[in-house]
Design a protein around this motif. Structure first.
Motif, PDB file in Angstrom:
ATOM      1  N   VAL A  57       0.840  -1.201   0.000  1.00 39.09           N
ATOM      2  CA  VAL A  57       0.000   0.000   0.000  1.00 39.09           C
ATOM      3  C   VAL A  57       0.876   1.253   0.000  1.00 39.09           C
ATOM      4  N   GLU A  58       1.903   1.257   0.837  1.00 34.45           N
ATOM      5  CA  GLU A  58       2.823   2.399   0.891  1.00 34.45           C
ATOM      6  C   GLU A  58       3.588   2.548  -0.421  1.00 34.45           C
ATOM      7  N   ALA A  59       4.011   1.434  -1.008  1.00 31.35           N
ATOM      8  CA  ALA A  59       4.739   1.486  -2.285  1.00 31.35           C
ATOM      9  C   ALA A  59       3.851   2.053  -3.394  1.00 31.35           C
ATOM     10  N   GLY A  67       6.138   8.521  -9.407  1.00 34.06           N
ATOM     11  CA  GLY A  67       6.177   7.862 -10.709  1.00 34.06           C
ATOM     12  C   GLY A  67       7.185   6.732 -10.836  1.00 34.06           C
ATOM     13  N   ARG A  68       7.850   6.385  -9.745  1.00 31.74           N
ATOM     14  CA  ARG A  68       8.846   5.306  -9.805  1.00 31.74           C
ATOM     15  C   ARG A  68       8.166   3.940  -9.757  1.00 31.74           C
ATOM     16  N   PRO A  69       8.743   2.945 -10.426  1.00 34.69           N
ATOM     17  CA  PRO A  69       8.155   1.598 -10.429  1.00 34.69           C
ATOM     18  C   PRO A  69       8.173   0.939  -9.055  1.00 34.69           C
ATOM     19  N   VAL A  70       7.267  -0.014  -8.892  1.00 40.69           N
ATOM     20  CA  VAL A  70       7.207  -0.850  -7.691  1.00 40.69           C
ATOM     21  C   VAL A  70       7.667  -2.243  -8.093  1.00 40.69           C
ATOM     22  N   VAL A  71       8.600  -2.811  -7.334  1.00 41.59           N
ATOM     23  CA  VAL A  71       9.104  -4.153  -7.607  1.00 41.59           C
ATOM     24  C   VAL A  71       8.640  -5.083  -6.490  1.00 41.59           C
ATOM     25  N   TYR A  72       7.896  -6.116  -6.877  1.00 38.81           N
ATOM     26  CA  TYR A  72       7.487  -7.156  -5.933  1.00 38.81           C
ATOM     27  C   TYR A  72       8.509  -8.283  -6.065  1.00 38.81           C
ATOM     28  N   TRP A  73       9.096  -8.700  -4.941  1.00 35.32           N
ATOM     29  CA  TRP A  73      10.157  -9.691  -4.945  1.00 35.32           C
ATOM     30  C   TRP A  73      10.036 -10.588  -3.738  1.00 35.32           C
ATOM     31  N   ARG A  74      10.898 -11.611  -3.690  1.00 37.06           N
ATOM     32  CA  ARG A  74      11.007 -12.458  -2.502  1.00 37.06           C
ATOM     33  C   ARG A  74      12.444 -12.943  -2.377  1.00 37.06           C
ATOM     34  N   PRO A  75      12.931 -13.128  -1.159  1.00 38.93           N
ATOM     35  CA  PRO A  75      14.296 -13.613  -0.962  1.00 38.93           C
ATOM     36  C   PRO A  75      14.480 -15.010  -1.558  1.00 38.93           C
ATOM     37  N   ASP A 102       4.700  -9.205   3.209  1.00 41.76           N
ATOM     38  CA  ASP A 102       3.522  -8.361   3.028  1.00 41.76           C
ATOM     39  C   ASP A 102       2.425  -9.121   2.280  1.00 41.76           C
ATOM     40  N   PRO A 103       1.376  -9.546   2.989  1.00 39.37           N
ATOM     41  CA  PRO A 103       0.292 -10.279   2.335  1.00 39.37           C
ATOM     42  C   PRO A 103      -0.385  -9.482   1.221  1.00 39.37           C
ATOM     43  N   ALA A 104      -0.476  -8.161   1.372  1.00 36.85           N
ATOM     44  CA  ALA A 104      -1.079  -7.337   0.322  1.00 36.85           C
ATOM     45  C   ALA A 104      -0.217  -7.355  -0.935  1.00 36.85           C
TER      46      ALA A 104
END
Length: 145
Positions: A57-59, A67-75, A102-104
Motif C-alpha cells: 500500500v505504501e509502495a 512515478g517510480r516503479p514498484v518491484v514485488y520480490w522475494r528472498p 507483506d500479504p497485500a
C-alpha cells in the motif's frame, strides 16, 4: 526467524559443516576458501542484498506521487537477484515490496499473474510486468518524475 533467512542460514550452516570436515582432514586453506564461498552465497541470497522493503500500500502510494516503479520480490529468487544486481545503484530508487513479508504484496502479485506468485513483478504506471529486462526497468526509472 522469518523464512527469508532460511536459505542464507542453511548455506552458512552447510558451509560450516563442510569446512569443519576439511579442517579435520588438515586442509585449512580449502576450508577457509569454501566457507568464504558459502558466506558470499548466503549474503547474496539474503534480504540484506536488497533495498529496504516497504508495504504494498505504501509502495503504491509513493509510486503514485513520484512515478517510480514498484518491484514485488522475494528472498531466494534468482530472477529478483539478477534484477537487483543488474540495476546497480539505481535499484535504491525503486519501491521494493517483499511478498513474503507483506500479504497485500503477495495478493497484488497473484492478481497480476493469474494466481501465481511470479516474481519479480514490476508495476509501472499501474501496469504489471513479470520478470522484465533490467535495461527496460532502468529506462522506466529515467522517465519517472
Amino acid at each position: 526467524m522469518t523464512r527469508a533467512w532460511i536459505l542464507p542460514l542453511t548455506l552458512v550452516l552447510c558451509g560450516s559443516a563442510v569446512a569443519t570436515g576439511l579442517v579435520l582432514r588438515r586442509e585449512p586453506g580449502s576450508a577457509v576458501s569454501l566457507l568464504l564461498v558459502f558466506v558470499v552465497l548466503a549474503f547474496v541470497n539474503s534480504p540484506v542484498m536488497f533495498p529496504r522493503s516497504i508495504g504494498a500500500v505504501e509502495a503504491q502510494r509513493r509510486s503514485a506521487v513520484d512515478g517510480r516503479p514498484v518491484v514485488y520480490w522475494r528472498p531466494g529468487c534468482t530472477y529478483c537477484l539478477r534484477l537487483r544486481v543488474r540495476l546497480g545503484r539505481s535499484a535504491h530508487r525503486l519501491h521494493w515490496v517483499d511478498i513474503w513479508r507483506d500479504p497485500a504484496g503477495a495478493a497484488a502479485v497473484r492478481a497480476a499473474n493469474d494466481g501465481d506468485e511470479t516474481v519479480p513483478t514490476v508495476v509501472v504506471a499501474g501496469r504489471p510486468h513479470t520478470n522484465p529486462d533490467p535495461a527496460w526497468v532502468r529506462e522506466q526509472l529515467s522517465t519517472a518524475l
